[in-house]
Design a protein around this motif. Sequence first.
Motif, PDB file in Angstrom:
ATOM      1  N   GLY A   1      70.664  11.069  55.030  1.00 53.06           N
ATOM      2  CA  GLY A   1      71.946  10.645  54.495  1.00 53.06           C
ATOM      3  C   GLY A   1      72.652  11.762  53.735  1.00 53.06           C
ATOM      4  O   GLY A   1      72.112  12.851  53.529  1.00 53.06           O
ATOM      5  N   PRO A   2      73.875  11.490  53.291  1.00 54.57           N
ATOM      6  CA  PRO A   2      74.720  12.530  52.701  1.00 54.57           C
ATOM      7  C   PRO A   2      74.209  13.146  51.403  1.00 54.57           C
ATOM      8  O   PRO A   2      74.489  14.306  51.122  1.00 54.57           O
ATOM      9  N   ALA A   3      73.442  12.422  50.613  1.00 53.31           N
ATOM     10  CA  ALA A   3      72.961  12.986  49.349  1.00 53.31           C
ATOM     11  C   ALA A   3      71.777  13.929  49.562  1.00 53.31           C
ATOM     12  O   ALA A   3      71.673  14.955  48.897  1.00 53.31           O
ATOM     13  N   HIS A   4      70.908  13.608  50.489  1.00 56.61           N
ATOM     14  CA  HIS A   4      69.676  14.375  50.675  1.00 56.61           C
ATOM     15  C   HIS A   4      69.773  15.438  51.766  1.00 56.61           C
ATOM     16  O   HIS A   4      69.121  16.481  51.676  1.00 56.61           O
ATOM     17  N   ARG A   5      70.574  15.193  52.784  1.00 61.63           N
ATOM     18  CA  ARG A   5      70.643  16.125  53.914  1.00 61.63           C
ATOM     19  C   ARG A   5      70.957  17.565  53.489  1.00 61.63           C
ATOM     20  O   ARG A   5      70.311  18.495  53.987  1.00 61.63           O
ATOM     21  N   PRO A   6      71.904  17.816  52.580  1.00 60.60           N
ATOM     22  CA  PRO A   6      72.156  19.207  52.174  1.00 60.60           C
ATOM     23  C   PRO A   6      70.920  19.880  51.567  1.00 60.60           C
ATOM     24  O   PRO A   6      70.686  21.061  51.788  1.00 60.60           O
ATOM     25  N   PHE A   7      70.110  19.128  50.830  1.00 57.34           N
ATOM     26  CA  PHE A   7      68.859  19.668  50.292  1.00 57.34           C
ATOM     27  C   PHE A   7      67.909  20.009  51.426  1.00 57.34           C
ATOM     28  O   PHE A   7      67.275  21.059  51.420  1.00 57.34           O
ATOM     29  N   LEU A   8      67.807  19.120  52.372  1.00 57.28           N
ATOM     30  CA  LEU A   8      66.935  19.336  53.527  1.00 57.28           C
ATOM     31  C   LEU A   8      67.358  20.588  54.298  1.00 57.28           C
ATOM     32  O   LEU A   8      66.515  21.396  54.700  1.00 57.28           O
ATOM     33  N   GLN A   9      68.639  20.761  54.463  1.00 60.54           N
ATOM     34  CA  GLN A   9      69.152  21.920  55.205  1.00 60.54           C
ATOM     35  C   GLN A   9      68.883  23.239  54.489  1.00 60.54           C
ATOM     36  O   GLN A   9      68.788  24.284  55.131  1.00 60.54           O
ATOM     37  N   ARG A  10      68.733  23.208  53.178  1.00 63.52           N
ATOM     38  CA  ARG A  10      68.527  24.440  52.405  1.00 63.52           C
ATOM     39  C   ARG A  10      67.056  24.663  52.007  1.00 63.52           C
ATOM     40  O   ARG A  10      66.748  25.609  51.303  1.00 63.52           O
ATOM     41  N   ARG A  11      66.147  23.831  52.485  1.00 66.30           N
ATOM     42  CA  ARG A  11      64.761  23.887  52.020  1.00 66.30           C
ATOM     43  C   ARG A  11      64.106  25.247  52.198  1.00 66.30           C
ATOM     44  O   ARG A  11      63.273  25.639  51.385  1.00 66.30           O
ATOM     45  N   ARG A  12      64.482  26.017  53.210  1.00 65.89           N
ATOM     46  CA  ARG A  12      63.862  27.332  53.436  1.00 65.89           C
ATOM     47  C   ARG A  12      64.277  28.360  52.380  1.00 65.89           C
ATOM     48  O   ARG A  12      63.606  29.357  52.193  1.00 65.89           O
ATOM     49  N   GLU A  13      65.373  28.099  51.668  1.00 68.79           N
ATOM     50  CA  GLU A  13      65.755  28.979  50.560  1.00 68.79           C
ATOM     51  C   GLU A  13      64.767  28.857  49.405  1.00 68.79           C
ATOM     52  O   GLU A  13      64.544  29.823  48.672  1.00 68.79           O
ATOM     53  N   TRP A  14      64.205  27.665  49.229  1.00 70.40           N
ATOM     54  CA  TRP A  14      63.389  27.360  48.063  1.00 70.40           C
ATOM     55  C   TRP A  14      61.901  27.278  48.357  1.00 70.40           C
ATOM     56  O   TRP A  14      61.083  27.508  47.476  1.00 70.40           O
ATOM     57  N   PHE A  15      61.572  26.917  49.605  1.00 77.23           N
ATOM     58  CA  PHE A  15      60.179  26.658  49.951  1.00 77.23           C
ATOM     59  C   PHE A  15      59.769  27.442  51.189  1.00 77.23           C
ATOM     60  O   PHE A  15      60.544  27.593  52.134  1.00 77.23           O
ATOM     61  N   GLU A  16      58.528  27.916  51.174  1.00 80.35           N
ATOM     62  CA  GLU A  16      57.985  28.632  52.327  1.00 80.35           C
ATOM     63  C   GLU A  16      57.826  27.674  53.508  1.00 80.35           C
ATOM     64  O   GLU A  16      57.621  26.474  53.318  1.00 80.35           O
ATOM     65  N   HIS A  17      57.888  28.228  54.702  1.00 89.37           N
ATOM     66  CA  HIS A  17      57.602  27.437  55.896  1.00 89.37           C
ATOM     67  C   HIS A  17      56.084  27.363  56.041  1.00 89.37           C
ATOM     68  O   HIS A  17      55.414  28.384  56.105  1.00 89.37           O
ATOM     69  N   LEU A  18      55.544  26.163  56.062  1.00 90.57           N
ATOM     70  CA  LEU A  18      54.109  25.969  56.239  1.00 90.57           C
ATOM     71  C   LEU A  18      53.847  25.467  57.654  1.00 90.57           C
ATOM     72  O   LEU A  18      54.577  24.608  58.154  1.00 90.57           O
ATOM     73  N   LYS A  19      52.835  25.998  58.289  1.00 91.10           N
ATOM     74  CA  LYS A  19      52.511  25.596  59.661  1.00 91.10           C
ATOM     75  C   LYS A  19      51.911  24.205  59.718  1.00 91.10           C
ATOM     76  O   LYS A  19      52.084  23.488  60.693  1.00 91.10           O
ATOM     77  N   GLU A  20      51.194  23.824  58.670  1.00 91.31           N
ATOM     78  CA  GLU A  20      50.575  22.508  58.631  1.00 91.31           C
ATOM     79  C   GLU A  20      51.614  21.452  58.230  1.00 91.31           C
ATOM     80  O   GLU A  20      52.647  21.771  57.675  1.00 91.31           O
ATOM     81  N   ALA A  21      51.273  20.197  58.480  1.00 90.02           N
ATOM     82  CA  ALA A  21      52.133  19.081  58.084  1.00 90.02           C
ATOM     83  C   ALA A  21      52.372  19.113  56.580  1.00 90.02           C
ATOM     84  O   ALA A  21      51.455  19.400  55.803  1.00 90.02           O
ATOM     85  N   VAL A  22      53.598  18.851  56.163  1.00 90.67           N
ATOM     86  CA  VAL A  22      53.949  18.793  54.744  1.00 90.67           C
ATOM     87  C   VAL A  22      54.392  17.391  54.322  1.00 90.67           C
ATOM     88  O   VAL A  22      54.592  17.138  53.141  1.00 90.67           O
ATOM     89  N   THR A  23      54.538  16.492  55.280  1.00 90.71           N
ATOM     90  CA  THR A  23      54.957  15.120  55.004  1.00 90.71           C
ATOM     91  C   THR A  23      54.012  14.153  55.703  1.00 90.71           C
ATOM     92  O   THR A  23      53.680  14.357  56.871  1.00 90.71           O
ATOM     93  N   ALA A  24      53.599  13.133  54.984  1.00 91.40           N
ATOM     94  CA  ALA A  24      52.781  12.072  55.571  1.00 91.40           C
ATOM     95  C   ALA A  24      53.328  10.729  55.103  1.00 91.40           C
ATOM     96  O   ALA A  24      53.812  10.598  53.983  1.00 91.40           O
ATOM     97  N   LEU A  25      53.243   9.757  55.978  1.00 89.13           N
ATOM     98  CA  LEU A  25      53.646   8.384  55.685  1.00 89.13           C
ATOM     99  C   LEU A  25      52.442   7.479  55.877  1.00 89.13           C
ATOM    100  O   LEU A  25      51.576   7.765  56.716  1.00 89.13           O
TER     101      LEU A  25
END
Length: 152
Positions: free
Chosen positions: A86-110
């Motif tokens: 959604g509109p509040a979170h998507r911009p954060f999601l799009q910029r995540r590589r500025e703040w966080f390293e890319h990890l090869k392993e899963a970073v999200t679990a449900l």
Amino acid sequence: MTAGYELAQVNIGRMRAPLDSPVMKDFMDGLAEVNAAADAAPGFVWRLVDGEGDGATGFRFWGDEWLIVNMSVWTGPEAFREYVYGPAHRPFLQRRREWFEHLKEAVTALWWVPAGERPTVQDAEKRLTVLREKGPSPEAFTMKDAFPAPEA
């Protein structure tokens, strides 16, 4: 809520720099707004909050001071997906590589929790480990490879 169950999620990130650094400034400056949007989102139930303020930046995952964690509970996958993209979170999601390293392993679990149950960081560590070691299953899955709630 689905048949007496709610959807728990964990999301971790390995910071590129300390939280008080210029690299993380935009992330930290926007955190309260993004969290408030989650709190107000349809289907939101709960999120992990530390004693430091609005977020959960005081928690560490697997004892690693560079990993931060986000945990929340939602009425179901549709509500969670609507917020994430959604509109509040998507911009954060799009910029995540500025703040966080890319990890090869899963970073999200449900995973599904009985309604009213609140997962702990230790629960989340276990679920993410299961997902990384075994792949998606009813015990831990992804939005792409979701599993239905258990039978009541």
